[in-house]
Design a protein around this motif. Sequence first.
Motif, mmCIF file in Angstrom:
data_model
loop_
_atom_site.group_PDB
_atom_site.id
_atom_site.type_symbol
_atom_site.label_atom_id
_atom_site.label_comp_id
_atom_site.label_asym_id
_atom_site.label_seq_id
_atom_site.Cartn_x
_atom_site.Cartn_y
_atom_site.Cartn_z
ATOM 1 N N ALA A 30 -20.022 31.531 21.717
ATOM 2 C CA ALA A 30 -18.874 30.581 21.594
ATOM 3 C C ALA A 30 -19.820 29.133 21.958
ATOM 4 C CB ALA A 30 -18.063 30.581 22.841
ATOM 5 N N ALA A 31 -20.729 28.966 22.730
ATOM 6 C CA ALA A 31 -21.601 27.769 22.926
ATOM 7 C C ALA A 31 -22.521 27.420 21.572
ATOM 8 C CB ALA A 31 -22.614 28.104 24.099
ATOM 9 N N LEU A 32 -22.975 28.645 21.094
ATOM 10 C CA LEU A 32 -23.679 28.344 19.654
ATOM 11 C C LEU A 32 -22.782 27.847 18.677
ATOM 12 C CD1 LEU A 32 -26.415 28.669 18.086
ATOM 13 C CD2 LEU A 32 -25.861 31.161 18.003
ATOM 14 N N LEU A 84 -21.604 22.730 28.588
ATOM 15 C CA LEU A 84 -20.704 23.680 27.928
ATOM 16 C C LEU A 84 -20.430 24.970 29.003
ATOM 17 C CD1 LEU A 84 -22.358 23.599 24.419
ATOM 18 C CD2 LEU A 84 -20.836 22.108 25.338
ATOM 19 N N VAL A 85 -19.110 25.051 28.936
ATOM 20 C CA VAL A 85 -18.905 26.435 29.766
ATOM 21 C C VAL A 85 -17.603 27.200 29.135
ATOM 22 C CG1 VAL A 85 -19.168 25.705 32.153
ATOM 23 C CG2 VAL A 85 -17.049 25.270 31.396
ATOM 24 N N ASP A 86 -17.779 28.276 29.037
ATOM 25 C CA ASP A 86 -16.596 28.893 28.221
ATOM 26 C C ASP A 86 -15.345 28.723 28.768
ATOM 27 O OD1 ASP A 86 -16.191 31.160 26.163
ATOM 28 O OD2 ASP A 86 -15.241 32.241 27.984
ATOM 29 N N GLU A 87 -15.020 28.742 30.155
ATOM 30 C CA GLU A 87 -13.891 28.312 30.643
ATOM 31 C C GLU A 87 -14.153 27.874 32.160
ATOM 32 O OE1 GLU A 87 -12.000 32.544 31.979
ATOM 33 O OE2 GLU A 87 -11.740 32.116 29.995
ATOM 34 N N PHE A 88 -13.020 27.352 32.809
ATOM 35 C CA PHE A 88 -13.469 26.935 34.009
ATOM 36 C C PHE A 88 -13.923 27.956 35.094
ATOM 37 C CE2 PHE A 88 -11.313 22.746 33.444
ATOM 38 C CZ PHE A 88 -12.098 21.934 33.452
ATOM 39 N N SER A 89 -13.369 29.247 34.840
ATOM 40 C CA SER A 89 -13.858 30.384 35.782
ATOM 41 C C SER A 89 -15.010 30.607 35.697
ATOM 42 C CB SER A 89 -12.897 31.527 35.422
ATOM 43 O OG SER A 89 -13.165 31.992 34.100
ATOM 44 N N ARG A 90 -15.972 30.229 34.878
ATOM 45 C CA ARG A 90 -17.347 30.435 34.634
ATOM 46 C C ARG A 90 -18.049 29.437 35.536
ATOM 47 N NH1 ARG A 90 -17.667 35.048 34.696
ATOM 48 N NH2 ARG A 90 -15.623 34.889 35.054
ATOM 49 N N LEU A 91 -17.378 28.352 35.431
ATOM 50 C CA LEU A 91 -17.883 27.317 36.401
ATOM 51 C C LEU A 91 -17.560 27.141 37.793
ATOM 52 C CD1 LEU A 91 -19.311 24.491 36.162
ATOM 53 C CD2 LEU A 91 -17.206 23.451 36.186
ATOM 54 N N THR A 92 -16.403 27.834 38.408
ATOM 55 C CA THR A 92 -16.111 27.965 39.551
ATOM 56 C C THR A 92 -14.966 28.662 39.719
ATOM 57 O OG1 THR A 92 -15.828 26.737 41.830
ATOM 58 C CG2 THR A 92 -14.975 25.846 39.523
ATOM 59 N N ARG A 93 -14.844 29.664 40.763
ATOM 60 C CA ARG A 93 -13.581 30.363 41.535
ATOM 61 C C ARG A 93 -13.075 29.922 42.579
ATOM 62 N NH1 ARG A 93 -11.304 34.119 37.990
ATOM 63 N NH2 ARG A 93 -12.388 35.004 36.518
ATOM 64 N N ASN A 112 -20.633 14.945 30.381
ATOM 65 C CA ASN A 112 -19.299 15.506 29.882
ATOM 66 C C ASN A 112 -19.203 16.915 29.910
ATOM 67 O OD1 ASN A 112 -18.505 12.895 28.325
ATOM 68 N ND2 ASN A 112 -20.325 13.470 27.189
ATOM 69 N N VAL A 113 -17.942 17.663 30.531
ATOM 70 C CA VAL A 113 -17.862 19.009 30.693
ATOM 71 C C VAL A 113 -16.897 19.313 29.457
ATOM 72 C CG1 VAL A 113 -17.083 20.788 32.383
ATOM 73 C CG2 VAL A 113 -18.127 18.705 33.083
ATOM 74 N N VAL A 114 -17.272 20.668 28.765
ATOM 75 C CA VAL A 114 -16.787 21.161 27.711
ATOM 76 C C VAL A 114 -16.093 22.547 27.865
ATOM 77 C CG1 VAL A 114 -16.671 21.691 25.285
ATOM 78 C CG2 VAL A 114 -17.811 19.734 26.231
ATOM 79 N N THR A 115 -14.757 22.633 28.014
ATOM 80 C CA THR A 115 -14.328 24.295 27.986
ATOM 81 C C THR A 115 -14.098 24.820 26.727
ATOM 82 O OG1 THR A 115 -12.242 23.365 28.617
ATOM 83 C CG2 THR A 115 -13.369 23.784 30.569
ATOM 84 N N LEU A 116 -14.903 25.808 26.353
ATOM 85 C CA LEU A 116 -15.236 26.136 24.969
ATOM 86 C C LEU A 116 -13.876 26.909 24.429
ATOM 87 C CD1 LEU A 116 -18.710 27.477 24.955
ATOM 88 C CD2 LEU A 116 -17.746 25.250 23.988
ATOM 89 N N GLU A 120 -11.372 21.612 25.165
ATOM 90 C CA GLU A 120 -11.279 20.433 25.987
ATOM 91 C C GLU A 120 -12.476 19.693 26.470
ATOM 92 O OE1 GLU A 120 -8.489 18.458 26.490
ATOM 93 O OE2 GLU A 120 -7.132 20.126 25.594
ATOM 94 N N VAL A 121 -12.483 18.263 26.440
ATOM 95 C CA VAL A 121 -13.575 17.794 27.070
ATOM 96 C C VAL A 121 -13.341 16.713 28.061
ATOM 97 C CG1 VAL A 121 -15.592 16.195 26.527
ATOM 98 C CG2 VAL A 121 -14.720 17.591 24.575
ATOM 99 N N TYR A 122 -14.009 17.171 29.201
ATOM 100 C CA TYR A 122 -13.652 16.218 30.625
ATOM 101 C C TYR A 122 -14.793 15.071 30.911
ATOM 102 C CZ TYR A 122 -10.105 19.701 30.949
ATOM 103 O OH TYR A 122 -8.924 20.515 30.753
ATOM 104 N N HIS A 123 -14.332 13.693 31.137
ATOM 105 C CA HIS A 123 -15.544 12.811 31.323
ATOM 106 C C HIS A 123 -14.964 11.810 32.471
ATOM 107 C CE1 HIS A 123 -12.881 10.533 28.626
ATOM 108 N NE2 HIS A 123 -12.742 11.605 27.916
#
Length: 544
Positions: A30-32, A84-93, A112-116, A120-123
């Motif tokens: 997904a990141a690629l 880039l993170v697949d979803e927020f659960s990969r970043l933190t739980r 910038n944080v991107v949920t693939l 969505e892009v968060y800045h």
Amino acid sequence: MVKKPTAYAYSRISTRAQLKGDGLRRQLAAALEWAEEHPDIEFDPTFVDRGISASVGLHRETGKLGVLLNMIEAGTIRSGDYLLVDEFSRLTREIESEALHLLTSIIRKGVNVVTLVDGEVYHKHSTSLELMRALFTMSNSHNENKERTRKVAKAWAEKREEARLTGKKLSRRGPAWTVFNERTKHFDLIGDRADIIRGIFAECIDGLGITAIAQRLNANKVEPFVAGSDGWHQGYVLTILRSPSVMGFYQPTLTSQRAHKRMLRQPDGDPIPNYYPKVVDEETFDRAQAMIALRNKRGGGAGRRGKRFPNLIMGMGKCEACGGTLVVTNHPNSARVRSFRCYQANRKQNCDNRQTYLCSDVEEWLTVFLMEARMEAAQPLPDQTDLTHKLSARRAIQVKIDNLNDTIEAAERGEDVSSTRIRLAERQAEASKLDKLIEDLRTMLKHQTRMVGVDAVEEAAKWMDSLRDEDTEDIYRNRAKANAILLALYDTIMPVEGGLYILSNGKGWFVNDEIYAELDVEDRRPITRKELEMSATWTKTTMI
């Protein structure tokens, strides 16, 4: 030339078992794909955490995410770059407050944080509504993880209860000396490994320390149980000696992860007996625990003692002047002639005793003593004596308590019995303290291995006599065994000019080439020769 921004992909799986799945490949794919859609942005996919949970922030402390955060803080990852993170659960739980703090600490630096999963892009200019949506998503991740943890814990609790009731095994994983039998669904012993463990316990009981045992295993080319290990280590030997699994017990545990600390394991209920096949019986296990405790208490746990265990009175040898420890030193004119000397005096600290005592003389006197000693009956162990006294005192206090209760009950209505109640509370407090002491003494007696009586002395004498043969290949083990027996029998061995004092639980002896004498010692454990001779009464003297 302005450097292009870089997108750093962060991927994570929680357990090593997930390596066999498709999670990492899917996250990286997904990141690629995102990187291919943004050719004007450099791509770095190197930040991957394998087998690290995000529920308590371990990945921030010990994982690659921690490296990323440090790079952001240092400015290596610059404002305008992407995470880039697949979803927020990969970043933190983690809980909502920690999760939101993590996200905002990144975007406040301009990253910038991107949920693939949703694009969505968060800045740092994200609206409150966008941040609320992120918080809601992270909260779902936390609650989902909490519920999954609850269900897994419940399932394991049911498995543990089933194991207690039916003996069913919780998993196929067992101690290194067992193998799971797929046909019987039970564990079988690996024969040669069981023999090795029995040998380890036998050597421990014989007085060898964990360092000496590990060295002997390595010298004999015994293959270690741990795959890829570079041999036996004293820590693993101690683990085996301490493990109830060798008696067939399995101790269920509850585990919890802690940031900055090792995983915490806590016992969950009583151990399950007969879960594993038994390698040694409980008596052997208890004797080994008592020997380990005895070596630690007497100072015998500091590694191997030379090639032939030169200090036969280690843990008992005391200086006549200060009561300090005696150590073995070489004679100035001969490496083969060894003497005992006060450790404190040797380092010129708190003792001026310059006297040395030939090891050969001390061992000869000790042999004479053991040959002459004749105990008419087994002497009570110190802890048994203490227990007898404590039980007697407890019974006496109970009588007082009963009398005070009778006084209160018999008092007429309205009479002031406050002072009686105070005395009753005091007696009850004394009783509680004695109950605790009695419980501790009974526990100590359960593991007590001190030998008493004629058989014990004859056993010690036999081992001392075996040491005369200096050519034996097993001189170290023989001397260690003799030391262990002496430790179990005597508290103090004090060489003096022309003889040897030996003490044990209020009794004493003096021996040299000519006499063997018995003493009663008022002070249970006198420190110096002067204190000993002031408190001792010579009761019997025999010419040798």
